[in-house]
Design an enzyme around this catalytic site. Structure first.
Site, PDB file in Angstrom:
ATOM      1  N   LEU A  22     -83.437  68.542  63.405  1.00 55.32           N
ATOM      2  CA  LEU A  22     -83.228  69.214  62.128  1.00 55.32           C
ATOM      3  C   LEU A  22     -83.003  70.713  62.290  1.00 55.32           C
ATOM      4  O   LEU A  22     -82.283  71.320  61.511  1.00 55.32           O
ATOM      5  CB  LEU A  22     -84.432  68.975  61.210  1.00 55.32           C
ATOM      6  N   GLY A  25     -87.501  76.537  64.351  1.00 56.38           N
ATOM      7  CA  GLY A  25     -88.232  77.576  63.649  1.00 56.38           C
ATOM      8  C   GLY A  25     -88.891  78.528  64.625  1.00 56.38           C
ATOM      9  O   GLY A  25     -88.759  78.392  65.840  1.00 56.38           O
ATOM     10  N   GLY A  26     -89.602  79.510  64.098  1.00 66.02           N
ATOM     11  CA  GLY A  26     -90.227  80.513  64.941  1.00 66.02           C
ATOM     12  C   GLY A  26     -91.297  79.942  65.841  1.00 66.02           C
ATOM     13  O   GLY A  26     -91.628  80.518  66.869  1.00 66.02           O
ATOM     14  N   MET A  27     -91.883  78.786  65.463  1.00 64.24           N
ATOM     15  CA  MET A  27     -92.965  78.225  66.261  1.00 64.24           C
ATOM     16  C   MET A  27     -92.535  77.039  67.105  1.00 64.24           C
ATOM     17  O   MET A  27     -93.287  76.594  67.967  1.00 64.24           O
ATOM     18  CB  MET A  27     -94.125  77.801  65.339  1.00 64.24           C
ATOM     19  N   GLY A  28     -91.363  76.498  66.873  1.00 61.50           N
ATOM     20  CA  GLY A  28     -90.931  75.367  67.677  1.00 61.50           C
ATOM     21  C   GLY A  28     -89.750  74.645  67.070  1.00 61.50           C
ATOM     22  O   GLY A  28     -89.132  75.105  66.111  1.00 61.50           O
ATOM     23  N   VAL A  30     -87.874  71.367  65.186  1.00 61.86           N
ATOM     24  CA  VAL A  30     -88.185  70.432  64.112  1.00 61.86           C
ATOM     25  C   VAL A  30     -87.241  69.237  64.227  1.00 61.86           C
ATOM     26  O   VAL A  30     -86.022  69.408  64.307  1.00 61.86           O
ATOM     27  CB  VAL A  30     -88.037  71.092  62.728  1.00 61.86           C
ATOM     28  N   LYS A  44     -92.644  68.867  63.725  1.00 61.25           N
ATOM     29  CA  LYS A  44     -92.484  70.182  64.347  1.00 61.25           C
ATOM     30  C   LYS A  44     -93.254  70.176  65.663  1.00 61.25           C
ATOM     31  O   LYS A  44     -94.471  69.970  65.687  1.00 61.25           O
ATOM     32  CB  LYS A  44     -93.014  71.286  63.441  1.00 61.25           C
ATOM     33  N   ASP A 138     -95.617  82.220  52.284  1.00 61.23           N
ATOM     34  CA  ASP A 138     -94.169  82.320  52.496  1.00 61.23           C
ATOM     35  C   ASP A 138     -93.414  81.433  51.518  1.00 61.23           C
ATOM     36  O   ASP A 138     -92.454  80.769  51.891  1.00 61.23           O
ATOM     37  CB  ASP A 138     -93.821  81.948  53.938  1.00 61.23           C
TER      38      ASP A 138
END
Length: 784
Positions: A22, A25-28, A30, A44, A138
């Site tokens: 998909l 993102g900033g953490m990993g 998806v 994620k 957020d």
């Protein structure tokens, strides 16, 4: 739609079979996945480098556990988590639908009743989130999905437990500027009221088509959020009232989430056109909440028909082709491309979409032979400097007439300036006039024979994440915009976290480079050795100058001259009126009033404090300026103001005031500036070319590839402005991450090149002298 998997993607994560990618993102990463029973979920997978940070897994497990407790009709429920595996992961139910950002961009603003229904659903979602002890932090248009049976709040990537530390790095602004509460910028306690503020901003976007605090840099939007009123023009009266209460600066004045849910449920129940007193006169019954919940059950139409049809047609099957390029190693210093719209949890900021954009064509399938790229369109010129008041125009009319000629000759500063650099250079380093320096850059001759440094792109698809100095943010914005227009395969993200925050991120291995208004300290160089591989260390690359201007509000006085002793006595409280004999002597032809002087200074630690105090310490003498230079302001008296923007606003309101700000703020604020008597034949104005000559009077004191400068605040060279700071880009001399090296060298070669330096000149920054810029490019060429 989801992308097909590549060779480095997992086939299985926990009990979930991975079916597509998909986004990132900033953490990993998806992924779209299927549960054992066939239910679609979004998984994620956290980056391993984050997982290895001390305490991360414990905090991740704690926050994921809290997120699992969130159960509501309007949230994407967490259905699985593993904080102990080699790569921690979190799974949520997958929600097909359009994001609010996409919906408004493609179909326009929502009608009034849909806004109420949206607000009721989001309020109910926040109520469930808060009941679980979390704060979302957020909530923004891209984190709100519009599904046929109601809205959904997604992405708990930066959610935090109330009263707990966040997962993200210390010193960074957490959230999306323009959809953040004032307390998120000012480091005050962030509680449920912050999510109410975000909700108000989201409703303003849904009803008006844009955020209530406009667009622009994070710094500009943050200032507007904290200090200015929102733009609510054009919103329906009732919506405007609700939004205005949500956007109150004081968290204690905002309505609570239960109060909002109560009010919005009444408005939904009142029908398409509630009267102005509906909330006050309608009797609230136990069925009001049920009417809101009916949205989730599909029993109440809540979107206009065309948008509802578009939402129902969303296809998330895995048909998008995979990127044929091998994936680069995942590293916290790399920010891969932003996920496609509709992808599940993400928290990166994204620009507000323009209404009804032209859809992008589908990418062509990869073939055996590469297709030559079409010629890129001409790049638009950098944004013009805001108009200045007539007094400024009169003062600078000559400079305005020759400005175009000066801009064309930025790279050809006077021989005196170049000689000043080369003659004072550290003998351990090559001379600035090294014939190989210019040839080693990426420049190519233009029609006139001069070198032009347009980007030589790195086409490997590498991406860069950086943070640091807010002084250079506007420059970095235009550099990134221009560079990526020519080099679209590279994505660059810069967070203006402040010089200290940028250095901290770099020495912890979180960024590919950082921006700093001061050179690395010895202790920071030692820290950098742990992240610069193969025995490398952090080095300083000067990239641009920022003149610090003394600015004043003295009605009737356009041309004001001060010297260092007079400025020092003003800020030390020894000169208190504008017609003081010392000021009159410097301005014999000016009718100076007896107005009291109000001296404004930065009360927060800042680079401009350090610059002014270093200048006064070097030039005014210990009797007039006995204070140790530093980022904290030590002189007594005057009025302390938190930010440069606040200095500008305060100065405009107080006759007789004087302050100091980066020249970019003076220009955009239309302020009158002070010329400095330096010992040269004529006083020197703060300007881009005079500051460049001030940089030319400096010398390199770094060793090896380090180009740290010793600025000469005492220079009396003609036309050299000494009150300035230099912003450095900090990289490793060797041992930069291989997954970023190509993009890093390409981008920094561009920023130090003629085109990059010219792009920021008209924004109030001082370009590097040509010889120094060539040396920076040569150094960039040799980093590894």
């Amino acid at each position: 739609m989801a992308k097909a998997l590549t060779a480095d993607d997992p086939e299985q994560v926990g009990p979930y079979r991975i079916t597509g990618r998909l986004g990132v993102g900033g953490m990993g990463r998806v992924y779209l996945a299927a549960s054992p029973g066939g239910r679609q979920v979004a998984v994620k997978v956290i980056r391993p480098e984050l997982a290895d940070e001390p305490g991360f897994r414990e905090r991740f497990a704690r926050e994921a556990s809290a997120a699992q407790a969130v159960s509501g009709a309007f949230t994407a429920a967490v259905v699985g988590v593993d904080a102990d595996g080699e790569a921690p992961w979190l799974a949520t139910l997958y929600v097909p639908g359009l994001s609010l950002a996409e919906a408004v961009g493609q179909h326009g603003t929502l009608p009034e009743r849909s806004v109420y229904a949206l607000g009721a659903g989001l309020a109910e979602a926040l109520q469930a989130i808060h009941a679980a002890g979390l704060i979302h932090r957020d909530l923004k248009p891209s984190n709100v999905l519009l599904a046929p049976d109601g809205p959904r709040v997604i992405d708990f990537g930066i959610a935090m437990e109330a009263g707990a530390d966040a997962l993200t790095s210390t010193g960074l602004i957490i959230g999306t500027p323009g959809f953040m509460a004032p307390e998120q910028f000012t480091r005050r306690t962030v509680g449920p009221a912050a999510d109410v503020f975000c909700l108000g901003a989201v409703l303003a976007f849904a009803a008006g088509g844009h955020g209530p605090f406009g667009t622009g840099s994070a710094h500009a939007m943050g200032y507007r959020v904290v200090h200015e009123e929102p733009d609510l023009a054009g919103l329906p009266v009732r919506v405007r009232d609700i939004v205005a209460r949500c956007l109150a600066k004081d968290p204690d004045v905002r309505p609570t989430v239960p109060q909002l849910l109560h009010e919005l449920a009444v408005l939904v129940a009142a029908g398409p056109q509630p009267g102005p007193d509906a909330a006050a006169t309608t009797v609230v019954t136990a069925d009001d909440r049920a009417r809101t919940l009916a949205l989730a059950l599909g029993q109440s139409p809540w979107l206009p028909s065309p948008l509802a049809a578009a939402v129902g047609r969303v296809d998330h099957s895995v048909t998008a082709p995979a990127d044929p390029r091998p994936a680069a190693p995942v590293d916290p210093r790399v920010v891969p491309p932003e996920p496609k719209p509709n992808s599940e949890p993400r928290s990166e900021p994204e620009p507000t979409p323009e209404p009804k954009p032209t859809p992008e064509p589908e990418p062509a399938p990869a073939g055996p032979e590469p297709v030559p790229a079409a010629p890129r369109p001409a790049r638009p010129a950098p944004a013009a400097v805001p108009a200045r008041p007539p007094s400024w125009a009169r003062k600078h009319r000559t400079k305005m007439l020759i400005g175009g000629l000066v801009a064309a000759a930025v790279a050809s500063l006077t021989p005196l300036a170049n000689d000043a650099i080369s003659g004072r250079n550290n003998t351990d380093e090559p001379n600035f006039k090294n014939p190989g320096a210019q040839a080693s850059g990426s420049g190519t001759p233009d029609d006139s024979g001069a070198l032009s440094f347009a980007p030589v792109c790195d086409d490997s698809g590498q991406s860069l994440v950086a943070s640091g100095s807010s002084v250079q943010q506007s420059a970095m914005d235009i550099w990134i915009k221009n560079y990526t227009a020519d080099c679209p395969d590279t994505q660059i993200t810069y967070t203006p976290s402040g010089s200290g925050g940028g250095v901290s991120d770099f020495v912890r291995g979180l960024t590919a480079f950082s921006g700093s208004d001061t050179a690395l300290k010895p202790a920071e160089v030692e820290q950098s050795r742990s992240v610069c591989q193969g025995g490398g260390r952090g080095i300083n690359l000067p990239m641009l100058g920022s003149p610090v201007a003394l600015v004043h509000n003295l009605p009737g006085v356009d041309d004001l001259v001060l010297d260092a002793p007079a400025a020092a006595k003003i800020y030390a409280g020894k000169i208190t009126r504008w017609n003081d004999a010392a000021i009159r002597e410097l301005n014999p032809d000016v009718d100076l009033p007896a107005t009291s002087i109000q001296a404004l200074h930065r009360s927060s630690a800042s680079g401009v404090n350090q610059t002014l105090s270093r200048y006064l310490s070097a030039t005014a003498g210990p009797d007039d300026w006995p204070y140790t230079p530093g980022a904290d302001w030590l002189a007594p008296g005057g009025v302390g103001v938190q930010t440069s923007s606040a200095v500008v606003e305060q100065l405009k309101q107080v006759d007789g005031s004087i302050g100091y700000v980066e020249l970019t703020y003076a220009i955009s604020g239309g302020l009158d500036t002070v010329s400095l008597r330096t010992g040269a034949a004529q006083p020197v104005e703060p300007a881009m070319d005079s500051a460049s000559q001030g940089i030319a009077a400096s010398r390199v004191v770094g060793t090896g590839k380090d180009l740290a400068l010793d600025l000469d605040y005492t220079t009396s060279a003609e036309g050299a402005y000494p009150l300035l700071l230099v912003t450095y880009e900090i990289v490793c001399d060797k041992g930069n991450l291989p997954g970023t090296l190509g993009a890093l060298k390409s981008f920094l070669t561009y920023t130090a090149g003629e085109e990059g330096q010219r792009a920021v000149r008209d924004m109030g920054y001082a370009p590097l002298p040509a010889e120094l810029a060539a040396r920076v490019r040569e150094t960039v060429r040799t980093i590894a």
